[in-house]
Write an enzyme that holds these catalytic residues in place. Structure first.
Site, PDB file in Angstrom:
ATOM      1  N   GLY A 150       0.793  -1.224   0.000  1.00  0.00           N
ATOM      2  CA  GLY A 150       0.000   0.000   0.000  1.00  0.00           C
ATOM      3  C   GLY A 150       0.820   1.267   0.000  1.00  0.00           C
ATOM      4  N   ALA A 151       0.158   2.358  -0.365  1.00  0.00           N
ATOM      5  CA  ALA A 151       0.740   3.700  -0.313  1.00  0.00           C
ATOM      6  C   ALA A 151       0.314   4.378   0.981  1.00  0.00           C
ATOM      7  CB  ALA A 151       0.287   4.513  -1.523  1.00  0.00           C
ATOM      8  N   LYS A 162      -7.517  -3.528  -1.994  1.00  0.00           N
ATOM      9  CA  LYS A 162      -6.711  -4.677  -2.421  1.00  0.00           C
ATOM     10  C   LYS A 162      -7.219  -5.987  -1.819  1.00  0.00           C
ATOM     11  CE  LYS A 162      -2.562  -1.932  -3.309  1.00  0.00           C
ATOM     12  NZ  LYS A 162      -2.838  -1.857  -4.754  1.00  0.00           N
ATOM     13  N   GLU A 179       5.338   2.308   5.500  1.00  0.00           N
ATOM     14  CA  GLU A 179       5.939   2.547   6.813  1.00  0.00           C
ATOM     15  C   GLU A 179       5.600   3.934   7.351  1.00  0.00           C
ATOM     16  OE1 GLU A 179       9.434   2.899   3.834  1.00  0.00           O
ATOM     17  OE2 GLU A 179       7.509   1.880   3.994  1.00  0.00           O
ATOM     18  N   SER A 233       9.343   2.898  -8.030  1.00  0.00           N
ATOM     19  CA  SER A 233       9.162   1.729  -7.156  1.00  0.00           C
ATOM     20  C   SER A 233       8.353   0.648  -7.856  1.00  0.00           C
ATOM     21  CB  SER A 233       8.457   2.142  -5.859  1.00  0.00           C
ATOM     22  OG  SER A 233       9.248   3.062  -5.127  1.00  0.00           O
ATOM     23  N   LEU A 246       7.398 -15.222 -12.054  1.00  0.00           N
ATOM     24  CA  LEU A 246       6.414 -14.748 -13.035  1.00  0.00           C
ATOM     25  C   LEU A 246       5.076 -14.412 -12.377  1.00  0.00           C
ATOM     26  CD1 LEU A 246       6.968 -16.864 -16.270  1.00  0.00           C
ATOM     27  CD2 LEU A 246       7.403 -14.427 -15.936  1.00  0.00           C
ATOM     28  N   GLU A 252      -0.905   0.520  -9.557  1.00  0.00           N
ATOM     29  CA  GLU A 252      -1.564   1.827  -9.583  1.00  0.00           C
ATOM     30  C   GLU A 252      -0.498   2.833  -9.197  1.00  0.00           C
ATOM     31  OE1 GLU A 252      -2.909   5.098  -9.105  1.00  0.00           O
ATOM     32  OE2 GLU A 252      -3.692   4.454  -7.169  1.00  0.00           O
ATOM     33  N   GLY A 254       1.814   6.686 -10.485  1.00  0.00           N
ATOM     34  CA  GLY A 254       1.649   8.124 -10.384  1.00  0.00           C
ATOM     35  C   GLY A 254       0.849   8.744 -11.507  1.00  0.00           C
ATOM     36  N   CYS A 286      -3.281  10.585  -6.011  1.00  0.00           N
ATOM     37  CA  CYS A 286      -2.583  10.238  -7.256  1.00  0.00           C
ATOM     38  C   CYS A 286      -3.318  10.719  -8.495  1.00  0.00           C
ATOM     39  CB  CYS A 286      -2.347   8.735  -7.327  1.00  0.00           C
ATOM     40  SG  CYS A 286      -3.851   7.753  -7.130  1.00  0.00           S
ATOM     41  N   GLU A 464      -8.241  -1.589 -10.406  1.00  0.00           N
ATOM     42  CA  GLU A 464      -8.815  -1.878  -9.096  1.00  0.00           C
ATOM     43  C   GLU A 464     -10.282  -1.467  -9.133  1.00  0.00           C
ATOM     44  OE1 GLU A 464      -5.508  -2.035  -5.811  1.00  0.00           O
ATOM     45  OE2 GLU A 464      -5.764   0.040  -6.457  1.00  0.00           O
TER      46      GLU A 464
END
Length: 490
Positions: A150-151, A162, A179, A233, A246, A252, A254, A286, A464
């Site tokens: 997650g962001a 998610k 974090e 990232s 694989l 999702e 920027g 975003c 999503e």
């Protein structure tokens, strides 16, 4: 506010200490105070979580569709019952005003979970006749163990976006929150367990993204990664996922989205939309429409209306009812946004308002940045090309439709776009030419559970929400049945 107890990992239906021995702190960005020390998951913890998820997933997938649906619906009820408690925690961790987190963050996450809980019984295969003696049928089977990364801007909402389709499809999920804002994902794990989710089906591993996230992307026991974050990232996550086993990926990423004000638009409506597309959540969304294209002849009037509305922004006590603007999520992020603002000044954009950190009146110890509007911007400026993720609007002028479409699409991003015009023929004509995955006409920002969201180009892969996302957490098995005599050539 008193400091919270040290936060542990959530594995196999309960809290457990990290084996890594490492910790980090999560900060209240409004005041700079430490909210909690959080244990960081290491490689052994990821292994433990995967083993737990594999056990739990077998139990979960063996349940009937209605059994799984009832458990997720109970989780929805618990989320709504605890909305205020969760919203307060989200406000402390993210710096968003309570007026926002209480009305949006938990509510919209619960809506998505309710949506997918209702879809579970409709997840079905197909039957394909071949000839009188033979047919094919298909099954949609879960992938197994999947991971969500997650962001920091919508912690619990992203965890629900998610986990909801993943769990609905019969998978187990290991979720790594950012974090920067790890607290509400742990509460979500408690709620899932209380609702009756089998142990191990939803595990939460706080940790440093470059480490814990990498362990997840490299683990051979994980079948899919769903990631929300920056483009750089995201590329690393995708590369690691492909190199290890694989894995399937949903990204999702920027955006640097265009908002086009047509020359027949109501400028009051256009200004209202532009404000929401730039300053909601202090610009940390975003999909924000940070490139605002205005007809050259109407730019001065539009600027005046924007400045009027900036005057209505009310930063302050995050728990006060009238506060509608908070700090940025962290001090490093604040400093990065201020660097972008300085680049705008340096490169010749005209500053209409803001352009600095907020000072005084209780702002000095927090990560506050004043709402900032630049005008007379050009396409090559850094503030126009790069995602800032803060309260910074760039106003650009244009002369005709062909020009504005060309310039709106001249970006590596393709997450969102919007058009403001009363002429729906024109609106559709413009929208159909814009290279973006999420588009709005005479609106901005709403992403209901039924609406697939995701980007074009560097803004992401996959979607999503919506029905197609539920299907993306399954794999199709095809079975041919022969009822006649089998013919061998040997």
């Amino acid at each position: 506010m008193s400091r919270m107890a040290e936060q542990q990992l959530y594995i196999n239906g309960g809290y457990t200490s990290a084996t890594s021995g490492r910790t980090f702190e999560t900060i209240n960005p409004a005041t700079g105070e430490v909210l909690a020390t959080v244990q960081a998951a290491g490689r052994e913890d990821v292994d433990r979580a995967v083993e737990s998820a594999q056990r739990g997933q077998k139990i979960w997938a063996a349940m009937t569709a209605m059994e799984r649906s009832r458990i997720l619906r109970r989780a929805v009820d618990l989320l709504r019952q605890r909305n205020d408690e969760l919203a307060r925690l989200e406000t402390l961790d993210t710096g968003k005003p309570l007026s926002e987190t209480a009305a949006v963050d938990i509510v919209t996450g619960a809506d998505v979970l309710e949506y997918y809980a209702g879809l579970i019984p409709a997840l079905e295969g197909s039957q394909i006749p071949l000839r009188d003696s033979s047919f094919v049928y298909t099954r949609r089977e879960p992938l197994g163990v999947v991971a969500g990364i997650g962001a920091w801007n919508y912690p619990i909402q992203i965890a629900l976006w998610k986990s909801a389709p993943a769990l609905a499809a019969g998978n187990a999920m290991i979720f790594k929150p950012s974090e920067v804002t790890p607290l509400t994902a742990l509460k979500l794990a408690e709620i899932y367990s209380e609702a009756g989710l089998p142990d191990g089906v939803f595990n939460v591993l706080p940790g440093i993204g470059a480490e814990t996230g990498q362990y997840l992307t490299e683990h051979p026991g994980i079948a899919k990664i769903s990631f929300t974050g920056g483009v750089a990232s995201g590329k690393k996550v995708m590369a690691n996922s492909a190199a290890s086993s694989l894995k399937e990926v949903t990204m999702e990423l920027g955006g640097k989205s265009p908002l086009i004000i047509a020359d027949d638009a109501d400028l009051d409506l256009a200004a209202d939309i532009a404000m929401m597309a730039n300053f909601y959540s202090s610009g940390q969304v975003c999909t924000n429409g940070t490139r605002v294209f205005v007809p050259a002849k109407q730019k001065a009037e539009f600027e005046h209306k924007i400045l009027e509305r900036v005057g209505r922004i009310r930063p302050g006590d995050l728990f006060a009812d009238d506060t509608n603007f908070g700090p940025l999520v962290s001090f490093p992020h604040r400093d990065n946004v201020l660097r972008y603002i300085e680049s705008g000044k340096r490169e010749g954009a005209r500053l209409l308002c803001g352009g600095e950190a907020l000072k005084g009146d209780g702002f000095d110890n927090g990560a506050w940045v004043a709402p900032t509007v630049f005008t007379d911007c050009s396409d090559e400026m850094t503030i126009v090309r790069e995602e800032i993720f803060g309260p910074v609007m760039s106003i650009l002028s244009y002369t005709d439709e062909a020009e504005v479409i060309r310039r709106a699409n001249a970006t590596e991003y393709g997450l969102a776009a919007g058009v403001v015009t009363p002429n729906l023929n024109r609106a559709h004509r413009l929208i159909h030419q814009l290279e973006a995955g999420i588009c709005w006409i005479n609106s901005w920002g709403e992403s209901p559970a039924e609406m697939p969201v995701g980007g074009y180009k560097h803004s992401g892969i996959g979607r999503e929400n919506g029905v197609m996302t539920l299907q993306s957490y399954t794999q199709v098995k095809s079975i041919q049945v022969e009822m006649g005599k089998f013919q061998s050539i040997f």
